[in-house]
Design a protein around this motif. Structure first.
Motif, PDB file in Angstrom:
ATOM      1  N   ALA A 295       0.853  -1.192   0.000  1.00 51.80           N
ATOM      2  CA  ALA A 295       0.000   0.000   0.000  1.00 51.80           C
ATOM      3  C   ALA A 295       0.886   1.238   0.000  1.00 51.80           C
ATOM      4  O   ALA A 295       1.790   1.358   0.820  1.00 51.80           O
ATOM      5  CB  ALA A 295      -0.911   0.000   1.222  1.00 51.80           C
ATOM      6  N   LEU A 296       0.627   2.144  -0.938  1.00 53.45           N
ATOM      7  CA  LEU A 296       1.403   3.370  -1.053  1.00 53.45           C
ATOM      8  C   LEU A 296       0.458   4.566  -1.121  1.00 53.45           C
ATOM      9  O   LEU A 296      -0.624   4.478  -1.720  1.00 53.45           O
ATOM     10  CB  LEU A 296       2.274   3.339  -2.313  1.00 53.45           C
ATOM     11  CG  LEU A 296       3.428   2.343  -2.326  1.00 53.45           C
ATOM     12  CD1 LEU A 296       4.083   2.323  -3.700  1.00 53.45           C
ATOM     13  CD2 LEU A 296       4.455   2.673  -1.248  1.00 53.45           C
ATOM     14  N   PRO A 297       0.842   5.688  -0.532  1.00 61.59           N
ATOM     15  CA  PRO A 297      -0.012   6.883  -0.582  1.00 61.59           C
ATOM     16  C   PRO A 297      -0.090   7.434  -2.002  1.00 61.59           C
ATOM     17  O   PRO A 297       0.909   7.494  -2.715  1.00 61.59           O
ATOM     18  CB  PRO A 297       0.687   7.856   0.362  1.00 61.59           C
ATOM     19  CG  PRO A 297       2.122   7.411   0.368  1.00 61.59           C
ATOM     20  CD  PRO A 297       2.088   5.922   0.228  1.00 61.59           C
ATOM     21  N   LEU A 298      -1.275   7.824  -2.408  1.00 59.55           N
ATOM     22  CA  LEU A 298      -1.475   8.430  -3.728  1.00 59.55           C
ATOM     23  C   LEU A 298      -1.343   9.940  -3.565  1.00 59.55           C
ATOM     24  O   LEU A 298      -2.292  10.619  -3.164  1.00 59.55           O
ATOM     25  CB  LEU A 298      -2.844   8.047  -4.273  1.00 59.55           C
ATOM     26  CG  LEU A 298      -3.165   8.498  -5.696  1.00 59.55           C
ATOM     27  CD1 LEU A 298      -2.194   7.877  -6.685  1.00 59.55           C
ATOM     28  CD2 LEU A 298      -4.594   8.125  -6.061  1.00 59.55           C
ATOM     29  N   THR A 299      -0.175  10.463  -3.856  1.00 61.13           N
ATOM     30  CA  THR A 299       0.059  11.895  -3.681  1.00 61.13           C
ATOM     31  C   THR A 299      -0.755  12.686  -4.701  1.00 61.13           C
ATOM     32  O   THR A 299      -1.209  12.147  -5.718  1.00 61.13           O
ATOM     33  CB  THR A 299       1.543  12.226  -3.851  1.00 61.13           C
ATOM     34  OG1 THR A 299       1.929  11.922  -5.203  1.00 61.13           O
ATOM     35  CG2 THR A 299       2.395  11.405  -2.906  1.00 61.13           C
ATOM     36  N   GLU A 300      -0.916  13.968  -4.427  1.00 61.71           N
ATOM     37  CA  GLU A 300      -1.699  14.808  -5.332  1.00 61.71           C
ATOM     38  C   GLU A 300      -1.062  14.856  -6.718  1.00 61.71           C
ATOM     39  O   GLU A 300      -1.765  14.795  -7.736  1.00 61.71           O
ATOM     40  CB  GLU A 300      -1.807  16.223  -4.764  1.00 61.71           C
ATOM     41  CG  GLU A 300      -2.641  17.156  -5.639  1.00 61.71           C
ATOM     42  CD  GLU A 300      -2.798  18.530  -5.025  1.00 61.71           C
ATOM     43  OE1 GLU A 300      -3.391  19.406  -5.684  1.00 61.71           O
ATOM     44  OE2 GLU A 300      -2.331  18.738  -3.882  1.00 61.71           O
ATOM     45  N   GLU A 301       0.257  14.936  -6.780  1.00 64.35           N
ATOM     46  CA  GLU A 301       0.951  15.007  -8.066  1.00 64.35           C
ATOM     47  C   GLU A 301       0.708  13.751  -8.889  1.00 64.35           C
ATOM     48  O   GLU A 301       0.357  13.830 -10.075  1.00 64.35           O
ATOM     49  CB  GLU A 301       2.454  15.196  -7.834  1.00 64.35           C
ATOM     50  CG  GLU A 301       3.265  15.287  -9.121  1.00 64.35           C
ATOM     51  CD  GLU A 301       4.759  15.325  -8.850  1.00 64.35           C
ATOM     52  OE1 GLU A 301       5.508  15.870  -9.697  1.00 64.35           O
ATOM     53  OE2 GLU A 301       5.189  14.806  -7.797  1.00 64.35           O
ATOM     54  N   VAL A 302       0.880  12.602  -8.259  1.00 65.18           N
ATOM     55  CA  VAL A 302       0.683  11.340  -8.971  1.00 65.18           C
ATOM     56  C   VAL A 302      -0.791  11.158  -9.320  1.00 65.18           C
ATOM     57  O   VAL A 302      -1.140  10.721 -10.437  1.00 65.18           O
ATOM     58  CB  VAL A 302       1.194  10.162  -8.121  1.00 65.18           C
ATOM     59  CG1 VAL A 302       0.891   8.832  -8.821  1.00 65.18           C
ATOM     60  CG2 VAL A 302       2.689  10.291  -7.877  1.00 65.18           C
ATOM     61  N   GLY A 303      -1.670  11.503  -8.388  1.00 64.09           N
ATOM     62  CA  GLY A 303      -3.101  11.359  -8.640  1.00 64.09           C
ATOM     63  C   GLY A 303      -3.570  12.210  -9.810  1.00 64.09           C
ATOM     64  O   GLY A 303      -4.350  11.738 -10.662  1.00 64.09           O
ATOM     65  N   GLN A 304      -3.110  13.455  -9.898  1.00 65.00           N
ATOM     66  CA  GLN A 304      -3.508  14.322 -11.002  1.00 65.00           C
ATOM     67  C   GLN A 304      -2.995  13.788 -12.338  1.00 65.00           C
ATOM     68  O   GLN A 304      -3.694  13.870 -13.354  1.00 65.00           O
ATOM     69  CB  GLN A 304      -2.969  15.741 -10.756  1.00 65.00           C
ATOM     70  CG  GLN A 304      -3.683  16.488  -9.646  1.00 65.00           C
ATOM     71  CD  GLN A 304      -5.155  16.723  -9.968  1.00 65.00           C
ATOM     72  OE1 GLN A 304      -5.555  16.852 -11.120  1.00 65.00           O
ATOM     73  NE2 GLN A 304      -5.976  16.753  -8.919  1.00 65.00           N
ATOM     74  N   ALA A 305      -1.797  13.236 -12.331  1.00 64.12           N
ATOM     75  CA  ALA A 305      -1.256  12.663 -13.571  1.00 64.12           C
ATOM     76  C   ALA A 305      -2.072  11.457 -14.022  1.00 64.12           C
ATOM     77  O   ALA A 305      -2.340  11.286 -15.221  1.00 64.12           O
ATOM     78  CB  ALA A 305       0.205  12.271 -13.357  1.00 64.12           C
TER      79      ALA A 305
END
Length: 419
Positions: A295-305
Motif C-alpha cells: 500500500a502506497l499513498p497516492l500523492t496529489e501530483e501522482v493522482g492528477q497525472a
C-alpha cells in the motif's frame, strides 16, 4: 568459474559464416534482420583479407573490424545507430558460433527456439513444478524459463538430445559461453541451472545430481551500486514529457509512479484500475515479484497525472490494466517490458548524458527514490516497506550510495539487530 578462452580448431571464415547462418535461422530472427547480418559477415571477410591477409576469425580482428565502423567496445548500445547495433550483434553471433558452436538467443528470440520433443516435455514439466511446488511468481518463471531454453538450446547444438546424456563438461561449456555477461546475470543463470538439474535428478531423468558440477560464480551481494539519478535530473526528465498528447500523459504517469513512489516496472505495467483507491488516496497493489501486498499513498501530483491520463489519454476499452499500448491493437503493455526505451527517449529529449555503466530502465528511478529517502534520514525499515522489500538486506545496498550517512546508518542498524 572457468577462465580464459577455449581452444577451437581452425575454420575458414566462409565455412564459419555458412554454419552460423544455418544455425541462427532457427532462432526466430526476422529474415530482413538476417539479410543485414549476412551483409556484415561478407564485409568482414573482405576486411580480413585486406587487413590481415587471411580468413581466420580472431577476437583482435573482430575488434579491429568494429572499430573501423566506429563501434568501439566501450561504446554503450544506446549511443549506436541501428546499423551499428546490428553490426555488433552480427559479429557477436559469429564469434559465439566460432567459440561454442552455437549462439545463445536473447530475450526476444528465446521463445522461438525449436527444441527436440524430449526437451520440450521437460520444459513443460519444470514449468509446472516451479508454479505448483516452488510457488514462483510469473516474472521469476519467465526469467528461469528463458535461461532454461538457452541451456537446452546449447545442448541441442552440442548434439545432446536427451537429459540423460548431459555431462559435467556440458555444464562448464555452457557457463563459459556466457562469460561475457554481467556477473550478476551469470550468477542468476547458474542458480537457475542448478535448480533445474536438481529437478532432473529428483524426477530420475539423470543418473546423478549434477548440480554440484555447475561452476561457481563468486559475486559479492553489494558489489554493484544501484544506478541513481540526481534530483535535478529527475525533474529535467519529467519536464521533457509533452503532456498534451496521449503518449505524454501515459508516460508522465508511469514516470511519476517510478520516480515519486518507487514502484517496480512490473507493478506499474500490472497496475489495475481497481487498485487505485481514490476514496482512500492510496494504491493497493500485489507485487508481481514477491506476491506480497503493498500500500502506497497516492500523492496529489501522482493522482492528477493518473486522472489526466485516464480521462484524456487512455482509450475506452474493457481492459482493467491502467496502462495500454498506444497503437492498434489496443492492449495492456507486455509484462516482459522493461520500459527502457521510454527512459531513453525522454533522457535524450532532455539532453541528459548517460554515464558509463548506468542502467536506463525505470528501475533507476526507483533506486533514486530509495537514495533520496535515505539522504533525508528516513529509517531503513520505512524505506524497506515503501519499496516492498521482504527483508532489510535488500534495502541495505542503498547505504553504499549514501556515503555521507553510511557510518551513522550502520550503527543504527546494529542497534536494531541487537534488540
Amino acid at each position: 568459474m572457468p577462465q580464459g578462452t577455449p581452444t577451437v580448431p581452425f575454420v575458414p571464415l566462409a565455412g564459419l559464416i555458412e554454419a552460423t547462418d544455418q544455425h541462427v535461422q532457427g532462432l526466430g530472427y526476422h529474415p530482413l534482420y538476417l539479410r543485414e547480418c549476412r551483409k556484415i559477415w561478407r564485409a568482414f571477410v573482405r576486411f580480413a583479407v585486406q587487413e590481415a591477409h587471411h580468413e581466420r576469425l580472431s577476437e583482435a580482428l573482430v575488434t579491429q573490424f568494429l572499430d573501423s565502423r566506429g563501434i568501439a567496445a566501450t561504446l554503450p548500445t544506446a549511443a549506436l545507430t541501428s546499423h551499428q547495433r546490428v553490426s555488433r550483434a552480427a559479429m557477436r553471433m559469429l564469434t559465439a558460433c566460432h567459440l561454442h558452436g552455437c549462439y545463445q538467443p536473447r530475450r526476444g528470440t528465446a521463445q522461438h527456439v525449436t527444441l527436440p520433443p524430449s526437451f520440450q516435455r521437460v520444459v513443460e514439466a519444470y514449468e509446472t513444478f516451479c508454479h505448483a511446488y516452488r510457488r514462483c511468481q510469473p516474472s521469476t518463471r519467465r526469467v528461469c524459463q528463458r535461461h532454461l531454453l538457452q541451456f537446452l538450446h546449447f545442448l541441442a547444438a552440442q548434439a545432446v538430445a536427451t537429459c540423460a546424456a548431459i555431462e559435467p563438461r556440458h555444464l562448464s561449456a555452457f557457463v563459459r559461453s556466457h562469460i561475457h555477461v554481467q556477473p550478476s546475470t551469470l550468477a542468476t543463470i547458474v542458480s537457475h541451472l542448478r535448480s533445474f538439474l536438481r529437478f532432473l535428478w529428483l524426477e530420475h531423468l539423470i543418473a546423478e545430481d549434477l548440480s554440484p558440477h555447475v561452476p561457481t560464480v563468486r559475486l559479492a551481494r553489494d558489489a554493484r551500486l544501484p544506478a541513481v539519478w540526481r534530483p535535478e535530473e529527475v525533474e529535467a526528465l519529467l519536464a521533457a514529457v509533452d503532456r498534451r498528447s496521449p503518449k505524454g500523459k501515459r508516460d508522465y504517469a508511469m514516470l511519476l509512479l517510478a520516480g515519486r513512489l518507487g514502484l517496480r516496472v512490473s507493478d506499474i505495467v500490472a497496475l489495475r484500475l481497481e487498485q487505485i483507491r481514490w476514496d482512500h488516496a492510496r494504491l493497493d497493489v500485489v507485487q508481481t515479484k514477491t506476491g506480497e501486498p503493498l500500500a502506497l499513498p497516492l500523492t496529489e501530483e501522482v493522482g492528477q497525472a493518473l486522472i489526466d491520463y485516464l480521462q484524456y489519454g487512455r482509450p475506452v476499452t474493457p481492459y482493467r490494466e491502467v496502462f495500454l499500448r498506444l497503437h492498434a491493437p489496443i492492449a495492456p503493455l507486455s509484462t516482459q517490458t522493461s520500459l527502457q526505451t521510454l527512459i531513453t527517449f525522454y533522457r535524450r529529449r532532455a539532453g541528459l548524458p548517460l554515464p558509463a555503466g548506468r542502467k536506463q530502465g525505470l528501475s533507476s528511478l526507483r533506486h533514486s527514490v530509495a537514495t533520496r529517502l535515505l539522504e533525508a534520514d528516513t529509517p531503513l525499515e520505512v524505506i524497506s516497506a515503501i519499496l516492498g522489500h521482504r527483508s532489510l538486506e535488500s534495502t541495505q545496498i542503498y547505504l553504499k550510495v549514501d556515503l555521507e550517512h553510511l557510518r551513522s546508518a550502520a550503527l543504527e542498524i546494529a542497534e536494531v539487530s541487537h534488540d
